[in-house]
Structures are given as C-alpha cells and as structure tokens.
Design a protein around this motif. Sequence first.
Motif, PDB file in Angstrom:
ATOM      1  N   LEU A  55      44.317  46.375  37.679  1.00  0.00           N
ATOM      2  CA  LEU A  55      45.497  47.207  37.896  1.00  0.00           C
ATOM      3  C   LEU A  55      45.824  47.944  36.601  1.00  0.00           C
ATOM      4  O   LEU A  55      46.406  49.020  36.610  1.00  0.00           O
ATOM      5  N   LEU A  56      45.426  47.351  35.481  1.00  0.00           N
ATOM      6  CA  LEU A  56      45.502  48.031  34.189  1.00  0.00           C
ATOM      7  C   LEU A  56      44.140  47.870  33.514  1.00  0.00           C
ATOM      8  O   LEU A  56      43.455  46.871  33.726  1.00  0.00           O
ATOM      9  N   LEU A  57      43.757  48.872  32.716  1.00  0.00           N
ATOM     10  CA  LEU A  57      42.489  48.769  31.998  1.00  0.00           C
ATOM     11  C   LEU A  57      42.767  48.682  30.508  1.00  0.00           C
ATOM     12  O   LEU A  57      43.703  49.306  30.007  1.00  0.00           O
ATOM     13  N   PRO A  58      41.956  47.898  29.788  1.00  0.00           N
ATOM     14  CA  PRO A  58      42.216  47.668  28.360  1.00  0.00           C
ATOM     15  C   PRO A  58      42.161  48.965  27.546  1.00  0.00           C
ATOM     16  O   PRO A  58      41.352  49.848  27.841  1.00  0.00           O
ATOM     17  N   THR A  59      43.046  49.056  26.533  1.00  0.00           N
ATOM     18  CA  THR A  59      42.938  50.143  25.565  1.00  0.00           C
ATOM     19  C   THR A  59      41.797  49.813  24.606  1.00  0.00           C
ATOM     20  O   THR A  59      41.054  50.675  24.177  1.00  0.00           O
ATOM     21  N   SER A  60      41.691  48.531  24.265  1.00  0.00           N
ATOM     22  CA  SER A  60      40.555  48.087  23.457  1.00  0.00           C
ATOM     23  C   SER A  60      40.132  46.703  23.949  1.00  0.00           C
ATOM     24  O   SER A  60      40.914  46.009  24.576  1.00  0.00           O
ATOM     25  N   GLY A  61      38.897  46.346  23.621  1.00  0.00           N
ATOM     26  CA  GLY A  61      38.396  45.052  24.078  1.00  0.00           C
ATOM     27  C   GLY A  61      37.910  45.094  25.514  1.00  0.00           C
ATOM     28  O   GLY A  61      37.902  46.158  26.144  1.00  0.00           O
ATOM     29  N   ASN A  62      37.503  43.947  26.035  1.00  0.00           N
ATOM     30  CA  ASN A  62      36.903  43.881  27.372  1.00  0.00           C
ATOM     31  C   ASN A  62      37.340  42.645  28.143  1.00  0.00           C
ATOM     32  O   ASN A  62      37.720  41.640  27.549  1.00  0.00           O
ATOM     33  N   ILE A  63      37.258  42.763  29.451  1.00  0.00           N
ATOM     34  CA  ILE A  63      37.461  41.600  30.311  1.00  0.00           C
ATOM     35  C   ILE A  63      36.300  41.543  31.294  1.00  0.00           C
ATOM     36  O   ILE A  63      35.950  42.562  31.889  1.00  0.00           O
ATOM     37  N   TRP A  64      35.756  40.358  31.436  1.00  0.00           N
ATOM     38  CA  TRP A  64      34.713  40.190  32.447  1.00  0.00           C
ATOM     39  C   TRP A  64      35.163  39.174  33.484  1.00  0.00           C
ATOM     40  O   TRP A  64      35.643  38.099  33.130  1.00  0.00           O
ATOM     41  N   VAL A  65      35.033  39.533  34.743  1.00  0.00           N
ATOM     42  CA  VAL A  65      35.311  38.586  35.820  1.00  0.00           C
ATOM     43  C   VAL A  65      33.976  38.279  36.478  1.00  0.00           C
ATOM     44  O   VAL A  65      33.330  39.178  37.004  1.00  0.00           O
ATOM     45  N   ASN A  66      33.562  37.031  36.421  1.00  0.00           N
ATOM     46  CA  ASN A  66      32.227  36.641  36.914  1.00  0.00           C
ATOM     47  C   ASN A  66      31.160  37.595  36.391  1.00  0.00           C
ATOM     48  O   ASN A  66      30.285  38.033  37.130  1.00  0.00           O
ATOM     49  N   GLY A  67      31.298  37.960  35.131  1.00  0.00           N
ATOM     50  CA  GLY A  67      30.307  38.828  34.515  1.00  0.00           C
ATOM     51  C   GLY A  67      30.498  40.312  34.768  1.00  0.00           C
ATOM     52  O   GLY A  67      29.803  41.146  34.198  1.00  0.00           O
ATOM     53  N   MET A  68      31.453  40.679  35.631  1.00  0.00           N
ATOM     54  CA  MET A  68      31.670  42.100  35.903  1.00  0.00           C
ATOM     55  C   MET A  68      32.755  42.622  34.965  1.00  0.00           C
ATOM     56  O   MET A  68      33.841  42.054  34.899  1.00  0.00           O
ATOM     57  N   ASN A  69      32.478  43.693  34.257  1.00  0.00           N
ATOM     58  CA  ASN A  69      33.468  44.274  33.350  1.00  0.00           C
ATOM     59  C   ASN A  69      34.506  45.057  34.161  1.00  0.00           C
ATOM     60  O   ASN A  69      34.167  45.849  35.032  1.00  0.00           O
ATOM     61  N   THR A  70      35.804  44.827  33.860  1.00  0.00           N
ATOM     62  CA  THR A  70      36.840  45.500  34.659  1.00  0.00           C
ATOM     63  C   THR A  70      36.834  47.012  34.438  1.00  0.00           C
ATOM     64  O   THR A  70      37.429  47.750  35.208  1.00  0.00           O
ATOM     65  N   LYS A  71      36.162  47.448  33.354  1.00  0.00           N
ATOM     66  CA  LYS A  71      36.119  48.896  33.109  1.00  0.00           C
ATOM     67  C   LYS A  71      35.074  49.591  33.990  1.00  0.00           C
ATOM     68  O   LYS A  71      35.067  50.813  34.092  1.00  0.00           O
ATOM     69  N   ASP A  72      34.199  48.804  34.584  1.00  0.00           N
ATOM     70  CA  ASP A  72      33.124  49.355  35.402  1.00  0.00           C
ATOM     71  C   ASP A  72      33.700  49.828  36.748  1.00  0.00           C
ATOM     72  O   ASP A  72      34.124  49.023  37.570  1.00  0.00           O
ATOM     73  N   LYS A  73      33.712  51.143  36.948  1.00  0.00           N
ATOM     74  CA  LYS A  73      34.396  51.703  38.129  1.00  0.00           C
ATOM     75  C   LYS A  73      33.793  51.215  39.454  1.00  0.00           C
ATOM     76  O   LYS A  73      34.486  51.131  40.458  1.00  0.00           O
ATOM     77  N   ASP A  74      32.505  50.915  39.450  1.00  0.00           N
ATOM     78  CA  ASP A  74      31.866  50.480  40.696  1.00  0.00           C
ATOM     79  C   ASP A  74      32.256  49.056  41.095  1.00  0.00           C
ATOM     80  O   ASP A  74      32.042  48.628  42.220  1.00  0.00           O
ATOM     81  N   LYS A  75      32.819  48.320  40.131  1.00  0.00           N
ATOM     82  CA  LYS A  75      33.081  46.910  40.385  1.00  0.00           C
ATOM     83  C   LYS A  75      34.545  46.629  40.758  1.00  0.00           C
ATOM     84  O   LYS A  75      34.900  45.499  41.066  1.00  0.00           O
ATOM     85  N   VAL A  76      35.373  47.684  40.716  1.00  0.00           N
ATOM     86  CA  VAL A  76      36.814  47.493  40.913  1.00  0.00           C
ATOM     87  C   VAL A  76      37.117  46.678  42.161  1.00  0.00           C
ATOM     88  O   VAL A  76      37.846  45.692  42.124  1.00  0.00           O
ATOM     89  N   TRP A  77      36.514  47.066  43.286  1.00  0.00           N
ATOM     90  CA  TRP A  77      36.879  46.415  44.554  1.00  0.00           C
ATOM     91  C   TRP A  77      36.339  45.007  44.639  1.00  0.00           C
ATOM     92  O   TRP A  77      36.991  44.113  45.167  1.00  0.00           O
ATOM     93  N   ALA A  78      35.154  44.805  44.053  1.00  0.00           N
ATOM     94  CA  ALA A  78      34.595  43.452  44.034  1.00  0.00           C
ATOM     95  C   ALA A  78      35.473  42.536  43.194  1.00  0.00           C
ATOM     96  O   ALA A  78      35.733  41.390  43.557  1.00  0.00           O
ATOM     97  N   ILE A  79      35.964  43.070  42.069  1.00  0.00           N
ATOM     98  CA  ILE A  79      36.816  42.254  41.195  1.00  0.00           C
ATOM     99  C   ILE A  79      38.142  41.952  41.894  1.00  0.00           C
ATOM    100  O   ILE A  79      38.614  40.819  41.886  1.00  0.00           O
ATOM    101  N   ARG A  80      38.714  42.964  42.529  1.00  0.00           N
ATOM    102  CA  ARG A  80      40.010  42.739  43.184  1.00  0.00           C
ATOM    103  C   ARG A  80      39.894  41.726  44.314  1.00  0.00           C
ATOM    104  O   ARG A  80      40.847  41.030  44.633  1.00  0.00           O
ATOM    105  N   GLN A  81      38.715  41.679  44.919  1.00  0.00           N
ATOM    106  CA  GLN A  81      38.540  40.701  45.976  1.00  0.00           C
ATOM    107  C   GLN A  81      38.429  39.289  45.403  1.00  0.00           C
ATOM    108  O   GLN A  81      38.909  38.337  45.988  1.00  0.00           O
TER     109      GLN A  81
END
Lengths: 276, 265, 294
Positions: A55-81
Amino acid sequence: MIKIKNLGYIYHLHKKNQVKALDNISLEIKRGDFVSIIGSNGSGKSTLAKHLNCLLLPTSGNIWVNGMNTKDKDKVWAIRQKVGMVFQNPDNQLVATTVEDDIAFGLENIGVSERVMKERVHWALQVVEMEEYKNSEPHLLSGGQKQKVAIAGAIAMHSSYLVLDEPTAMLDPHGRREVMDTIKKLNKEENITIIYITHLMEEAAESNRVVVLDKGKIALMGRPEKVFTQVETLKKLKLDIPQITELALRLNQKGLDISPHTLKVEEMVDHLCLYV
Amino acid sequence: MKILRNISFGQYIPRESLIHNLDPRIKILSCLAIIISLFLITEFLGYLILGTIIMIGIIISQVHPKFVFRGLRPILFIIIFTLIIHLFMTEGEILYRLGFLKITKEGLIRGLFISCRLFILILTTSLLTLSTSPISLTDGIERLLSFFKFIGMPAHEIAMMMTIALRFIPTLLEETEKIMKAQISRGADFESGNIFNRTKNLIPILIPLFVSAFRRADELAIAMEAKCYRGGEGRTHFRQLKIRMVDILTFVLIGVITVMASVMF
Amino acid sequence: MFICLENVNFTYNLHMPFETKALKDISLNINEGEFIGLIGHTGCGKTTLIQHFNGLLEPTSGKVYVEGLDINERGVNLRLIRQKVGLVFQYPENQLFEETIFQEVAFGPKKLSLSEDKIEKRVREALKMVDLDYNLYAERSPFSLSGGEMRRVALASILSIRPKMLVLDEPTANLDPQGRNKILSEMKAIHDNFGITVILVSHNMEIIAEIVDRLLVMHRGEIILDGPPREIFEKYADDLIKVGLGLPQVTRCMHELRAKGKEIYTGVLTVEDAEKEILDRVRKSNKQLKIKKG
C-alpha cells in the motif's frame, strides 16, 4: 518470511516540509511468528504496516515477502494475497451488505471459482466462529464481530501473513478479547503469521516478540518480558507498562524475590503465594 | 430525528416466498414493464388490472401489507399535492366553486388518474425492494447493465457504487443523528427560525458529515485495495444467478398482461 | 440534588417490529460536585441513559428532574437545560466544523447571544481549561490538529457554555496513553477547581476507577452496582466479572490471592495501592525471612 532491510519512508506535508516516517528499519518476520509492533501516535507503526502489502512503497531500502520484492510491480497482487490486512475502524473496511458477501469480496477480486469460493467462505466463517451471522448486515454487528469478519475476509484468501493495524482500538473489553482470541487461534492452529500493531501493552504481552517504534526507528526489540521491564525507556517513549509488570518491578526493588519479568497475573499470584 | 429511524422505503424483509426467490433480473424487468405500461395506459380499467397484479404479488410475497404501505407514507404528500394541483388547475366542466378556485370534472378525473399512477408506481417499486435483498438487486442490475457493455456501459462500477452506497447508508444515517445530537448539546437549534436560518443551521451537520464521509471513503478504498480489488476485470461472482422455469413463466405472464393492458386501454 | 431520575424506562422503536428495551426502571440521584464513573459494555444502555440528562431523549415512562425541574414537561426550555448539562459524545472531534478554533469554541456562547467581549472571555477561559494556549491556537484551523488536540477543542466548545455538569461519553477512546492521561487529568482539574459535576462514561475499568469517587455499573439497561470504586472492587468483583467487565490487573491479582485462602484486602485500584497492601501483608506474615535484603 518477510524481510525488511534498511527501510526508509519520507512523505511530504508541503513542498519543503518532509517527514521521515520510517528510518532505517531492518526486521525479519519468520513464518508462524506472532510479532507485535508498538509505539505512540506518530511513531510510524501504521506506515510500517502499509509497507508490508504494497500500500506504500519504500523511499529507501527493500522489503521482501516470500522472496518477492514489494517494489516489483508484477508481484503486487501476489503479495497482497499473501499479506492480509485488518484496519482500525471496523466500519470502514467492510464493503458488501452481508457478512458472507464481504468475506467473498477478496476472493471475487482474485478470480476464484464459485465452488472454491463457497468452501473458503464457509471455512473462514468457521475459523472466526461467525457462521450464524453469515447473512447478517455488517452495520448490525458489534465492533468485535465486524473485526472478525474483516479477519475472515483476509484469511479466506489463504494469506499466510495477517497484519492488524490497531484492530481493537475502537472496541470494548469484550470485543478486544474476541479479536485477540481469534488471532491467537489463527496463529496456533492455522499457522498464520501475525503482525499486530497496537499501543496496548497488555495485548503486546501476548505475542512472541515485541518491536517498539519511536520516531520511525526501532527503539527496542525482543521477547515481551525483556522489553516490558525496560520501564524507564518505555515511559520516555510515552508508553504504558502493564500494571502487573510495574507492580513486580516495584516489589522487586523493595527486596521481594519477584522476577521483574512478570507479565501475567497468574505468575504474580504464584510468586506472591510464597510471601503472604 | 425520528424521521431517520423510520425510513422503510427500500428496506428488505426476508421471507421464503415465490416472489423472493425469483431471479432479480426477472423482477427488475417485470417492474420496468409495469412502470412503462403505467405511462402508456390512459383508462382506469388498465390501472385496475395492474393494481390487481401488484396486490396479488404482495399477497404471494408474504410481506405484511403494513410494510408496503409504510413505504407510501413519505410519498403521500406528493400524491395529495398532485391531486390538488390537478383539481384546481384543469379547465373544463365546473363541479364546484370555492371563491376564485374551481373544481372541474376533468380536473377530478385527471387528478385521480395521476394519483393512481403514482400510487401503483410506488407499490411496484416497494414490492421489488421489500422482496429483493440489496445484494441480489445490485447483482441483477449489474448483469442487466452488462448487456450494454458494448456501448461502454460501466456495469461493474455502477453496481459497486450501489453496493457501497447501500452498505454505508445506515452508517451515515446513524452518524447524522449523532452529529445532530452533539451539535444540539453544544447549543445548536434546528427547530426554530425562518427557512434561511434553518438552512444556515445545517452547516454544523453537513460539514462534519462530509469530513467523515471522505475519511470513510479514503479508508474503504485502502481496505479494498488491500483485498486485491482492481476493478471488474477478471472478477468472479460469489452469487450466481440462474434463470429457472418459474422465472420464465412469471416474465412471460407479466409481459403479456402489461402489453395487452397498454394496447387495449 | 442536581439530577434525579425516577423509574425511567426507555424503549427504542416502540410498537415497531424491532422494539428494544434500552433502559429498565432506572432511579438515580446525582448531587452537585460529584465525580462519577458510569461503566458498562457497549449496548448496555449507558449512552441512552446520558441522553436523558439533557432531554435529547424522552423517557418512555418515568421522570427526569434537573435541579428539581421535570424537563420533559410541556413548556420547559430544553436549551436552558442543555446549558446546564453539557454532553460530550464519543469522538467529539467529529463534530468540529468551523474555520478557526476560536469560532469553534465560540459556537455555543454565540447561540446564547452574548456580547463579543464576553464571548472572547469565555473562549479564553475554555481553552485554558483544556490547556490549549489561546494565542497559539485561536486562529488555527481545528482540522490541522492532532487527534488528542481536536478532542480537547471539542471539549472546550462545550465548556464555553459553562455547564454545571459535564457528561463525557468515552472521552479517552482511541487515544494513546499520553493523550488519555492528559484528558483525564484535565477532567479531574475541571472538577476540583471549578466544582463542575463530572460523569465519565466508559467501558474501560482501569481508566476510570482510579479517579472517580463513585462508580455506577450498568448491565442490560439496569444500574446493577452503585458505590465507591474501592468498595465495589472489594465486595462485588464477582458481579463485575459475571457481566464481563473485568477488573484491573492488580485488583484481579489480589482477588486470586484471596481465592487461594490468603488474607488480603482486595479493594485496590492502582499499582501503588497493591504495592502498599502486599508489603504490609508480607511484614505481618512470618515469612519475612524471604525478603532478600531486609
């Protein structure tokens, strides 16, 4: 696993007025964990929560959910699920006009078939113990029940992480208990990872790990009994200490052999039985 | 304040009746057919037929007539007003003279006729909303509108807006009542003064209400996004609609009656 | 006697399909200068009850007297009653609507047709009562404030009509500990310094019990307990638990010790109380040896 590395987030109030909401946060949340994040208003805890499902994207740094980076636009829906969210105001997160339809809302969005949907809605209702209300209208439910519906909506999507942003702040003690019991059950029986944001120490005391935020930074982190005995620090951060811990601490200072790491009334009673 | 609690127009009364179990699309289309023929019919006899159909519908639906007629209450004023306007404003054979006002035979007939039209119109829509849950109503509308997708009809968006509106109407009504009471406690007065002052007095209600509605909208949007909402594309439906034999029969029956009534009368 | 209720009953949606009885035969006296906590679950009728104090709701049966006047009689000017009994609803910050904080707080006094000078005096006074600096805040927009500050402005907007009694519905709901303590200490000060009768309505025992002198416990439309908090905690803890209200942690601790056959006073409200009581008992018992350093 959710991995947060050097996360920073800056938002702009006006053109020149920047606020550092999150500052260099690193944290790992393992599968099946129950982590509570506490801090006073404006400490950045809600901002952190919104980062966990894009819902928010980092200004700096990274977050990975199960290895998926939240900045990766293709992964948004998979992460939200994968990462379900429950918010503070129970009235403002239920969309549909009956409980059942509201729980199905997320499933409809990800295109689940009707048959699977029926099963999952039924299952989620069962887990939060709201079967008898499946046809009720949300506005007729109590606050605690509404939050349970919101929780059911998230887990119906088979999310493995549940982020709850002060879910009990607007509830009475009974509603609080209902929500807390549901969450603990999810954590134990369904192995859902819980990230619980609160400013109530008594609730945080029920988790496995506490992260204390202050001005966007991690001020303290560790097991509840370790964190809550840092009374001076917590008071400085404008946070409450559970009554029982404060009592244990005071008695300990007076020379009684009571562990200052006491969090629960039962432990205290056992200690005190030796004295009185 | 009492007004807010008594809104029953458009309130669903759950029952297990034939009417309740009809496909919402069929119900909406049938109501549309009746409403259209209401405006085509020019004789009382036609209205008698339509009125009878609705009455039978109400009986089958097992909804207590009390609820149906409660829906009429807010409209009663409009019906009476229409009747009076027609009574006095239509030229023709004078039946009764009251100072400079005159009642004409044509006016009487015209007025009664229009009143009947309004009356049946409200009964029809009341029966629809009383016997159809808001959810299946919006479902029905969404499916019907999607026939017009090819001309760019945003069927899903309209249905979503309706759902959210239905979901939040009770919440906002409750909120309005609370804000009113809070402002009264602060010294506001909503009951006295002329129209201008009364309108001005609404500001302390309207502004907080708008502020809260926007905040709710904002939070709801975030919650929806968190649940993977991204518009109507690729969305499946929890509730499936199936046309059964009884739906077809009802639709044909209503269709035939309304067409015949419109043509004959 | 400031407010007196006699056999008040109230039913929502009377003679309608969804009829619900919210208040059942409530009789209650509230004296001037009292500091009262009204406690009960959501839906127990506490919000319904307080709306009877200033005539927002009229009892289905029974009488409500404010300073001896039956407020539901014909011809009673309810606006005068509402000046005496200031009611602050839950989340009062949601009722703010003016452009500046000055105007917001002046809303009530303006409706009383006071002169400009007097209005300003009242605004200054009310803002001071909630500890907001007039010079810093008067010209700011209420919507630019933090949640806690907004709530205090809303409070000031009631205080500016100079009520004799202040009724607050969940004044600390959804505030963090700092904001909560701030509001509570202000309420205490308003009561102590200005002699205003204060009723705090809440479902949270821990917050209220410490500061009020009298506790009213409501359950399903009835007042089931009425007395000083210590006494209620000491004697009626079981009733509180039975209706699901729960006890503060320290009180629960004392009761559990008592249940194990220990002789201990259970009417404790705060950590300080509990500490003192436990140390007293430890000294009296023969187990002093276990105190580490004596």
